[in-house]
Design a protein around this motif. Structure first.
Motif, PDB file in Angstrom:
ATOM      1  N   ALA A 168       0.837  -1.199   0.000  1.00  0.00           N
ATOM      2  CA  ALA A 168       0.000   0.000   0.000  1.00  0.00           C
ATOM      3  C   ALA A 168       0.873   1.250   0.000  1.00  0.00           C
ATOM      4  CB  ALA A 168      -0.912  -0.005   1.225  1.00  0.00           C
ATOM      5  N   PRO A 289      -5.474  -9.481  -8.604  1.00  0.00           N
ATOM      6  CA  PRO A 289      -6.073 -10.542  -7.773  1.00  0.00           C
ATOM      7  C   PRO A 289      -5.280 -10.811  -6.498  1.00  0.00           C
ATOM      8  CG  PRO A 289      -5.107 -11.447  -9.774  1.00  0.00           C
ATOM      9  CD  PRO A 289      -5.132  -9.962  -9.938  1.00  0.00           C
ATOM     10  N   THR A 290      -6.002 -11.035  -5.416  1.00  0.00           N
ATOM     11  CA  THR A 290      -5.367 -11.318  -4.133  1.00  0.00           C
ATOM     12  C   THR A 290      -5.809 -12.693  -3.647  1.00  0.00           C
ATOM     13  OG1 THR A 290      -7.222 -10.276  -3.013  1.00  0.00           O
ATOM     14  CG2 THR A 290      -5.312  -8.902  -3.431  1.00  0.00           C
TER      15      THR A 290
ATOM     16  N   GLY B  98     -11.174 -10.566  -4.571  1.00  0.00           N
ATOM     17  CA  GLY B  98      -9.881 -10.904  -5.154  1.00  0.00           C
ATOM     18  C   GLY B  98      -9.961 -11.526  -6.529  1.00  0.00           C
ATOM     19  N   GLU B  99     -11.071 -11.347  -7.226  1.00  0.00           N
ATOM     20  CA  GLU B  99     -11.178 -11.965  -8.544  1.00  0.00           C
ATOM     21  C   GLU B  99     -10.413 -11.145  -9.584  1.00  0.00           C
ATOM     22  OE1 GLU B  99     -15.347 -11.902  -9.413  1.00  0.00           O
ATOM     23  OE2 GLU B  99     -15.284  -9.820 -10.030  1.00  0.00           O
ATOM     24  N   VAL B 190      -7.974   4.715  -0.839  1.00  0.00           N
ATOM     25  CA  VAL B 190      -7.965   4.700  -2.301  1.00  0.00           C
ATOM     26  C   VAL B 190      -8.318   6.112  -2.771  1.00  0.00           C
ATOM     27  CG1 VAL B 190      -8.523   2.262  -2.575  1.00  0.00           C
ATOM     28  CG2 VAL B 190     -10.366   3.891  -2.297  1.00  0.00           C
ATOM     29  N   GLN B 220      -5.505  -0.473   4.059  1.00  0.00           N
ATOM     30  CA  GLN B 220      -4.814  -0.085   2.839  1.00  0.00           C
ATOM     31  C   GLN B 220      -5.086  -1.150   1.783  1.00  0.00           C
ATOM     32  OE1 GLN B 220      -3.025   2.683   3.541  1.00  0.00           O
ATOM     33  NE2 GLN B 220      -3.328   2.478   5.736  1.00  0.00           N
ATOM     34  N   PRO B 221      -5.276  -0.739   0.514  1.00  0.00           N
ATOM     35  CA  PRO B 221      -5.459  -1.762  -0.508  1.00  0.00           C
ATOM     36  C   PRO B 221      -4.200  -2.621  -0.606  1.00  0.00           C
ATOM     37  CG  PRO B 221      -5.054   0.380  -1.504  1.00  0.00           C
ATOM     38  CD  PRO B 221      -5.193   0.596  -0.031  1.00  0.00           C
ATOM     39  N   PRO B 222      -4.255  -3.898  -0.956  1.00  0.00           N
ATOM     40  CA  PRO B 222      -5.443  -4.601  -1.437  1.00  0.00           C
ATOM     41  C   PRO B 222      -6.359  -5.125  -0.328  1.00  0.00           C
ATOM     42  CG  PRO B 222      -3.573  -6.063  -1.494  1.00  0.00           C
ATOM     43  CD  PRO B 222      -3.064  -4.757  -0.979  1.00  0.00           C
ATOM     44  N   ASP B 223      -6.111  -4.673   0.909  1.00  0.00           N
ATOM     45  CA  ASP B 223      -6.977  -5.096   2.003  1.00  0.00           C
ATOM     46  C   ASP B 223      -8.194  -4.164   2.039  1.00  0.00           C
ATOM     47  OD1 ASP B 223      -8.185  -5.712   4.346  1.00  0.00           O
ATOM     48  OD2 ASP B 223      -6.527  -5.135   5.647  1.00  0.00           O
TER      49      ASP B 223
END
Lengths: 384, 362
Positions: A168, A289-290, B98-99, B190, B220-223
């Protein structure tokens, strides 16, 4: 390391003990029956007809476009599961594949976007950077284990969280990110044409292309097989996994092996994001993707750390993922797919354990029969 | 030895499944609902649009219908259109956590293949996929909320001036704050949520130049859990109230209820977001919500569907700003009645262009 009677549950679970004879086929069939049964019950409870649902999924899953989607997802699932499997083979539980691949993809995307090189070199550089970052991030957990005895389970989970925070921080306009005009997304500078890997038109009947890096995934599967089964390193690795004390006695430097295995696992993890990055996204952005690292754990278990088994596991998992869209369109909750995936992993574990136990007790019965019929001159015990 | 190994494995499996479970929680409560009971038995065969009314396809972002926030606002617009415009059929699909973009593309293609027209994508995450699919289906009208990057002759971009609405609630916060100390809590760091913060800060400073503004993002992304974790919202807001703030503005989706709880416990005030939360929040918390920044996604969705019914769909950007009534502040509860004149003055100045609200934090 003598007979199956001495193996532990973990040994059997991770495929270190092989089944022999006709039972090899029994275990997967049993697993499929289990999984099908439980899923059917869940579908009945939610009020959906099991058979129609299955037929719907198969019909949709065999359309050309769905096959391409399945193959593409399977590509990164396969790499992720291989990364986990390398660790599993020597009793290292690398839960950190998720953080490793995300950080690796981010840094590799930034490097790839910043330079322009002739095509093969550009791609090679990006992949190289990803592997180095993945290995480097995993080596932190490896070093902590070797030097301070910190369990890699704990350290890799924590490193995942740190990788998220670091990612991040890096994905900021002051550092790696550029703004996508008019969009609420931000990402790294897109990788130029020379760094992109063109797709392959493998499946007739659709214009969708399969990731070019599927070849890399297959190559990695072969490499994994050769490394684990045909080299001295692989022998040491498996030996350390089976018995650390025996490995030490035969002259294996276990600490060095831990560090190397962790770094190999991390380097493989670094590849996980590459098919998507170089074949579709060309940039690491908010919607990359994650969670692929965790899916890798499940698929490694599903495939029992065998490169062919993992391939089947990855394809099955990807097929189920792909069919979740069509289920939604027909008013079936897409969460059913997640239930199926979980059920399959559990069924495989249970089925193999049952078959193993059957084999062990069958072996013991055979021995006791032999002992009963033969004159008891050798009282060796039942360690056949 | 065995216990040790097994324990490790169990921990690993548990951690993995917990995380997968957490990801799954981002998913839905309810799957899609349909206006007509009969779903198309074969998606590909019913390509011709039904004669009576439109078949509307809606693709949600993560959370889908039932998130009490952004997606629900879109659903409200769809529901209104369903009853007022007589849509033949609606189909709602939602994103998984998460796709990849390929999955989003496939979702839109399935809708297009299934004869749904128009198709509305909720959220900027659909930008790239919508652009591709719209090019493949030139006869179908597409709309996307919160994105101007995907453009095409059959794409309508529905954009909101969140910073303008946030300016007004920022001014309201400054006017109501007794200590000259306010706070902002964003769900995920974001650019979209930065717009809320920038507008809020500008509004507060327009009232009181030396006001103290606390600012915090929950993840924070990706969270993206910061949009769906009331406990995180509560902790962050408690910190701000403890530090001396007395009004906190939250742009944190589902985490907002935690902020309201903290405000109640600290005898402070909170500002809601997206919908009129003094109406939608739990009854015992409604009293602490002095106003809400309204982002009328429902209006945008309804307007688009209406224009489709009237055959007047406009491709390109439609801006839902203060002027167009796409963003606003709410007056439910009467807590801002005393400062309403001042807020409306700011509103007029923004509409006339006398005040330009920044959409980025400096």
């Amino acid at each position: 390391m003598s007979g199956p009677a001495k193996s532990t549950f973990a040994d059997r679970l991770l495929g270190r003990v092989r089944l022999r004879g006709p039972v090899v086929l029994v275990a997967p069939i049993l697993a499929i029956v289990f999984a099908g049964l439980i899923t059917s019950i869940v579908l009945l409870i939610t009020g959906d007809p099991p058979l129609d649902t299955l037929l719907l999924m198969v019909e949709y899953g065999t359309r050309p476009r769905s096959i391409v989607l399945t193959l593409n997802s399977a590509t990164y699932y396969y790499l992720s599961a291989l990364a986990v499997a390398i660790g599993f083979r020597m009793n290292l539980f690398n839960i950190g594949v998720d953080g490793q691949y995300r950080l690796a993809a981010l840094v590799a995307a930034a490097v790839g976007g910043a330079v322009t090189l002739p095509a093969p070199l550009h791609v090679a550089l990006i992949i190289f950077v990803a592997m180095v970052v993945g290995a480097g991030w995993a080596s932190i957990a490896g070093l902590l284990k070797v030097r301070r005895g910190v369990s890699e389970v704990i350290s890799t989970i924590m490193l995942n969280a740190i990788a998220t925070a670091l990612g991040a921080w890096l994905l900021n306009k002051d550092r790696f990110a550029v703004e996508v005009s008019g969009s609420n997304n931000i990402g790294t500078k897109p990788i130029g044409a020379s760094g992109q890997v063109p797709g392959l038109e493998l499946i007739p009947g659709t214009t969708s292309k399969v990731f070019g890096l599927i070849i890399l995934a297959i190559a990695m599967g072969i490499l994994y097989h050769v490394l684990i089964n045909k080299t001295r390193f692989g022998f040491d690795l498996r030996a350390t996994g089976r018995s650390e004390s025996a490995a030490v006695a035969s002259g294996v430097n276990v600490k060095r092996m831990v560090l190397i295995a962790m770094m190999l696992s991390g380097a493989m993890a670094g590849l996980v994001g590459m098919p998507q990055l170089l074949g579709a996204s060309y940039s690491y952005s908010l919607d990359f993707p994650t969670g692929l690292g965790f899916i890798g754990i499940a698929i490694a278990l599903l495939g029992r750390n065998n490169p062919v088994g993992i391939a089947f596991g990855a394809l099955l998992w990807a097929f189920l993922d792909t069919s979740s869209n069509i289920l939604q369109l027909h008013e079936i909750s897409p969460d059913i797919v997640q239930i199926m995936q979980g059920t399959i992993v559990l069924s495989v574990i249970v089925a193999y354990e049952l078959v193993h136990r059957y084999q062990i007790s069958a072996g013991q019965r055979r021995v006791s029969r032999q002992l009963a019929s033969a004159t008891p001159t050798q009282a060796e015990g039942a360690s056949a | 030895m065995l216990q040790n190994r097994f324990g490790k494995l169990a921990a690993a499996a548990l951690a993995g499944s917990m995380l997968m479970g957490a990801a799954a929680c981002g998913g839905s409560e309810e799957p899609a609902t349909s206006a007509t009971a009969a779903a198309p038995s074969d998606g590909a065969s019913s390509a011709a649009p039904a004669a009576a009314g439109a078949k509307v396809g809606l693709a949600y972002d993560i959370g889908g219908r039932g998130d009490q926030s952004f997606n629900d606002a879109a659903a409200a617009g769809l529901d209104k259109a369903k009853s007022e415009l007589g849509l033949a059929e609606t189909k709602e699909l939602e994103a998984g956590n998460g796709e990849t973009e390929a999955a989003k593309e496939e979702r839109l293609r399935l809708l297009a293949d299934g004869g749904y027209n128009p198709i509305i994508a909720i959220g900027f995450a659909y930008s790239g996929s919508l652009k591709k699919v719209a090019a493949e289906f030139p006869d179908i009208k597409f709309a996307i909320v919160d994105d101007a990057d995907a453009t095409g002759p059959n794409i309508s971009n529905l954009l909101f001036a969140e910073h303008e609405g946030s300016f007004l609630v920022g001014a309201a916060a400054a006017l109501k704050s007794k200590k000259g100390h306010v706070g902002f809590i964003g769900g995920v760091q974001v650019p979209l949520i930065n717009k809320f913060e920038a507008g809020f800060a500008a509004g507060a400073k327009a009232v009181k130049a030396d006001i103290k503004i606390e600012s915090k993002y929950l993840s924070q992304p990706p969270d993206f859990t910061g949009f769906a974790d009331p406990a995180k919202g509560k902790t962050a807001a408690e910190g701000m109230f403890d530090a001396g703030a007395d009004v906190v503005y939250q742009a944190a989706g589902g985490s907002g209820s935690g902020v309201f709880e903290a405000a109640k416990a600290a005898n402070g005030l909170a500002i809601g977001v997206d919908s009129d939360q003094a109406k939608t929040a739990a009854a015992d918390l409604q009293g602490v919500i002095m106003t809400s920044m309204l982002k009328k996604v429902d209006v945008a969705v309804f307007d688009f569907l209406k224009s489709f019914a009237d055959n007047t769909v406009k491709a390109g950007t439609t801006s839902y700003d203060l002027k167009a009534g796409g963003v606003d502040y709410s007056t439910t509860g009467g807590q801002v009645d005393d400062i309403k004149a001042k807020l409306d003055e700011f509103k007029q100045k923004i509409i006339s262009g006398e005040i330009t609200v920044p959409d980025k934090t400096s």
